[in-house]
Write a protein that holds these residues in place. Structure first.
Motif, PDB file in Angstrom:
ATOM      1  N   MET A  35       7.732   7.545  -2.768  1.00 35.93           N
ATOM      2  CA  MET A  35       8.308   8.697  -2.058  1.00 35.93           C
ATOM      3  C   MET A  35       9.098   9.503  -3.092  1.00 35.93           C
ATOM      4  SD  MET A  35       9.474   6.889   1.502  1.00 35.93           S
ATOM      5  CE  MET A  35      10.123   8.382   2.202  1.00 35.93           C
ATOM      6  N   HIS A  38      12.426  11.364  -1.875  1.00 32.41           N
ATOM      7  CA  HIS A  38      13.327  10.637  -0.993  1.00 32.41           C
ATOM      8  C   HIS A  38      14.759  10.852  -1.451  1.00 32.41           C
ATOM      9  CE1 HIS A  38      14.526   7.516   1.778  1.00 32.41           C
ATOM     10  NE2 HIS A  38      15.223   6.958   0.815  1.00 32.41           N
ATOM     11  N   LYS A  42      10.102  12.779   3.635  1.00 30.20           N
ATOM     12  CA  LYS A  42       9.410  11.514   3.859  1.00 30.20           C
ATOM     13  C   LYS A  42       7.991  11.554   3.296  1.00 30.20           C
ATOM     14  CE  LYS A  42      12.151  10.229   7.745  1.00 30.20           C
ATOM     15  NZ  LYS A  42      12.413   8.982   8.375  1.00 30.20           N
ATOM     16  N   ARG A  44       4.926  10.970   1.051  1.00 31.53           N
ATOM     17  CA  ARG A  44       4.571   9.786   0.265  1.00 31.53           C
ATOM     18  C   ARG A  44       3.282  10.027  -0.502  1.00 31.53           C
ATOM     19  NH1 ARG A  44       5.797   4.381   0.188  1.00 31.53           N
ATOM     20  NH2 ARG A  44       7.279   4.617   1.885  1.00 31.53           N
TER      21      ARG A  44
END
Length: 75
Positions: A35, A38, A42, A44
């Protein structure tokens, strides 16, 4: 910090930066992914390699061979 002292440590700085970035890249191509933004997002990044499988070890061996080749070529 003078240029001569930076030049003396540049090989170490390069090694640290390459190691850090390659670790992030390799983690990003696993199924678990990373991620990168982060905790701001969110989002990824994940790839196709499953951790602990044969393909992971093949990539490891290829990277070790490449690193050894570069070290031998450097000296």
């Amino acid at each position: 910090l003078s240029f001569s002292s930076f030049a003396a440590y540049s090989i170490y700085i390069t090694g640290i930066v390459v190691g850090y970035l390659s670790h992030i890249l390799i983690d990003a191509i696993t199924k678990e992914g990373i991620m990168p933004f982060h905790p701001l997002s969110k989002f990824r990044l994940n790839g196709f390699i499953r951790t602990g499988r044969v393909l992971e070890y093949i990539i490891l061996v290829l990277l070790v061979v490449f690193d050894a080749w570069k070290l031998i070529k450097m000296y």
